[in-house]
Design a protein around this motif. Sequence first.
Motif, short mmCIF file in Angstrom:
data_model
loop_
_atom_site.label_atom_id
_atom_site.label_comp_id
_atom_site.label_asym_id
_atom_site.label_seq_id
_atom_site.Cartn_x
_atom_site.Cartn_y
_atom_site.Cartn_z
N ASP A 6 0.81 -1.21 0.00
CA ASP A 6 0.00 0.00 0.00
C ASP A 6 0.85 1.27 0.00
OD1 ASP A 6 -3.08 0.68 0.48
OD2 ASP A 6 -1.93 2.09 1.72
N ALA A 7 2.01 1.21 0.63
CA ALA A 7 2.86 2.40 0.75
C ALA A 7 3.39 2.87 -0.60
CB ALA A 7 4.02 2.12 1.70
N ALA A 8 3.39 1.99 -1.60
CA ALA A 8 3.91 2.37 -2.92
C ALA A 8 2.93 3.24 -3.69
CB ALA A 8 4.24 1.12 -3.73
N LEU A 9 1.65 3.18 -3.31
CA LEU A 9 0.64 3.97 -4.00
C LEU A 9 0.81 5.45 -3.68
CD1 LEU A 9 -2.43 1.66 -3.25
CD2 LEU A 9 -1.30 1.94 -5.47
N ARG A 10 0.37 6.30 -4.59
CA ARG A 10 0.42 7.74 -4.39
C ARG A 10 -0.96 8.38 -4.55
NH1 ARG A 10 4.37 6.28 -2.52
NH2 ARG A 10 6.56 6.93 -2.88
N CYS A 11 -2.01 7.57 -4.38
CA CYS A 11 -3.37 8.11 -4.55
C CYS A 11 -3.96 8.65 -3.25
CB CYS A 11 -4.29 7.04 -5.14
SG CYS A 11 -4.27 5.45 -4.29
N GLY A 12 -3.41 8.28 -2.10
CA GLY A 12 -3.92 8.76 -0.82
C GLY A 12 -5.05 7.87 -0.30
N PRO A 13 -5.22 7.80 1.02
CA PRO A 13 -6.29 6.98 1.60
C PRO A 13 -7.66 7.62 1.37
CG PRO A 13 -5.17 8.19 3.33
CD PRO A 13 -4.40 8.46 2.06
N GLN A 14 -8.67 6.80 1.32
CA GLN A 14 -10.04 7.26 1.12
C GLN A 14 -11.00 6.31 1.82
OE1 GLN A 14 -11.26 7.54 -3.00
NE2 GLN A 14 -13.41 7.82 -2.48
N GLU A 15 -11.96 6.85 2.54
CA GLU A 15 -12.99 6.01 3.14
C GLU A 15 -13.77 5.33 2.02
OE1 GLU A 15 -16.92 7.32 5.16
OE2 GLU A 15 -15.41 7.22 6.75
N PRO A 16 -13.92 4.00 2.10
CA PRO A 16 -14.60 3.31 1.00
C PRO A 16 -16.07 3.71 0.90
CG PRO A 16 -14.16 1.80 2.82
CD PRO A 16 -13.44 3.07 3.14
N ASP A 17 -16.56 3.77 -0.33
CA ASP A 17 -17.98 4.04 -0.55
C ASP A 17 -18.83 2.82 -0.26
OD1 ASP A 17 -17.66 6.72 -1.33
OD2 ASP A 17 -17.19 6.14 -3.38
N ALA B 45 -8.17 2.66 10.16
CA ALA B 45 -8.28 3.76 9.20
C ALA B 45 -8.24 3.20 7.78
CB ALA B 45 -7.12 4.73 9.39
N PRO B 46 -8.88 3.87 6.84
CA PRO B 46 -8.81 3.41 5.45
C PRO B 46 -7.39 3.52 4.92
CG PRO B 46 -9.88 5.57 5.58
CD PRO B 46 -9.73 5.07 6.99
N CYS B 47 -7.06 2.64 3.98
CA CYS B 47 -5.75 2.63 3.34
C CYS B 47 -5.84 3.24 1.95
CB CYS B 47 -5.23 1.19 3.24
SG CYS B 47 -5.04 0.36 4.82
N GLN B 48 -4.72 3.38 1.31
CA GLN B 48 -4.73 3.90 -0.06
C GLN B 48 -5.43 2.94 -1.02
OE1 GLN B 48 -1.29 6.60 -1.29
NE2 GLN B 48 -0.23 5.03 -0.08
N VAL B 49 -5.37 1.65 -0.72
CA VAL B 49 -6.02 0.67 -1.59
C VAL B 49 -7.53 0.88 -1.63
CG1 VAL B 49 -6.41 -1.14 0.12
CG2 VAL B 49 -5.93 -1.76 -2.26
N HIS B 50 -8.10 1.53 -0.61
CA HIS B 50 -9.53 1.83 -0.60
C HIS B 50 -9.87 3.00 -1.51
CE1 HIS B 50 -9.18 -0.24 3.42
NE2 HIS B 50 -10.21 -0.88 2.90
N ASN B 51 -8.86 3.76 -1.91
CA ASN B 51 -9.10 4.88 -2.82
C ASN B 51 -9.73 4.38 -4.10
OD1 ASN B 51 -8.45 6.91 -5.00
ND2 ASN B 51 -7.47 7.97 -3.30
N ASN B 52 -10.71 5.09 -4.61
CA ASN B 52 -11.42 4.64 -5.81
C ASN B 52 -10.50 4.51 -7.02
OD1 ASN B 52 -12.22 7.03 -7.93
ND2 ASN B 52 -11.90 7.85 -5.87
N CYS B 53 -9.36 5.17 -6.97
CA CYS B 53 -8.40 5.14 -8.09
C CYS B 53 -7.25 4.15 -7.88
CB CYS B 53 -7.80 6.53 -8.30
SG CYS B 53 -9.00 7.81 -8.73
N SER B 54 -7.32 3.28 -6.88
CA SER B 54 -6.17 2.42 -6.59
C SER B 54 -5.87 1.45 -7.72
CB SER B 54 -6.38 1.67 -5.28
OG SER B 54 -7.47 0.76 -5.36
N GLY B 55 -6.89 1.05 -8.49
CA GLY B 55 -6.64 0.19 -9.64
C GLY B 55 -5.85 0.91 -10.72
N LYS B 56 -6.22 2.16 -10.98
CA LYS B 56 -5.46 2.97 -11.94
C LYS B 56 -4.01 3.10 -11.50
CE LYS B 56 -5.68 7.57 -12.05
NZ LYS B 56 -6.17 8.95 -12.32
N HIS B 57 -3.82 3.32 -10.21
CA HIS B 57 -2.46 3.50 -9.70
C HIS B 57 -1.67 2.20 -9.70
CE1 HIS B 57 -2.34 7.76 -8.14
NE2 HIS B 57 -3.58 7.63 -8.60
#
Length: 337
Positions: A102-113, A127-139
Amino acid sequence: MTQPSPFAEIWRGPILESVHSGHAVVCDDTGQIAQSWGDPSAVILPRSSSKMIQALPLVTSGAADKMRLSTEQLALACASHNGAAIHTDRVNSWLDTLGLDDAALRCGPQEPDDRDARNHLIRADEAPCQVHNNCSGKHAGFLTLNKHLGGNSEYVDPAHPVQMACLEAFEDVTEETSPGYGIDGCSAPNHACTLHGMARAMARFAAAPDGAAETRLHQAMRLHPELVAGEGRACTELMRAMDGKVALKTGAEGFFIAILPEQKLGIALKAACGTTRAAECAIAAILVKLGALDPNHPATLKRMNAPITNRREIVTGVLKPARVPQRVGQSCSHSGF
């Protein structure tokens, strides 16, 4: 500049309470405008509607094939997902194959929808992780391309090879020189173009031959609509309603695109007010008019001619298209749906 065209009307009882307006373009496989509303030359930021364009270098570079990415992973690279387990489990697995976390992502954490995912975090006091960010697949797609290119860890920098490849792809498919960019919610640059340029790009996706990068991406989206967005979302529900024949992608601030391979058409639209309900109503209305979407399908009726209820579930109004165009091919620059 041509004024925005009426998109959607909100009626409360017999009273027209509000009107949403915007711009929309339908392009054919030659890149020409088949139909338009408002101003096709309006300069826009497509936001997350451009994710399949940002995913093009992932395929064209050979990175996707080298890493043996599945259609699910290609769909996630184009996704704005809900952060449900079906999304985060797959992204985490993808990161693991890259030797990253998760630390490699640069999208930032986001509360999941996704409600279940959000409630799980609350119960676990996590707390939510960056992988929960809606853009984590793009990243995850960016990270895969970055590994292939050998770039540094700051892959969202506009001058990074990953983002330079995305810009080159963007200008290629829109057939325009981008006038600039804004930084998206996920920290990646989001390049501007005209609405016509974005519709032209979507038509190029629609008309691409079998095996082309564009085709592989929109096929993946159509195969896995649940991964592109999630349960209850317009992208997922409307793609299912059209039996996977059309690819749809929403973007922030009232943007929407559609890719219609059978008709070789591309659609791009922008609600001038930036509201999701206006964009969803407009895309449904255009798809219905083009014969791609059943006007009586429950997924359609949630966005087009949709009842508005109050907290007691009493129907108090309706959301409906402003006016339906008379025929495909007609210029509708000054009229609504």
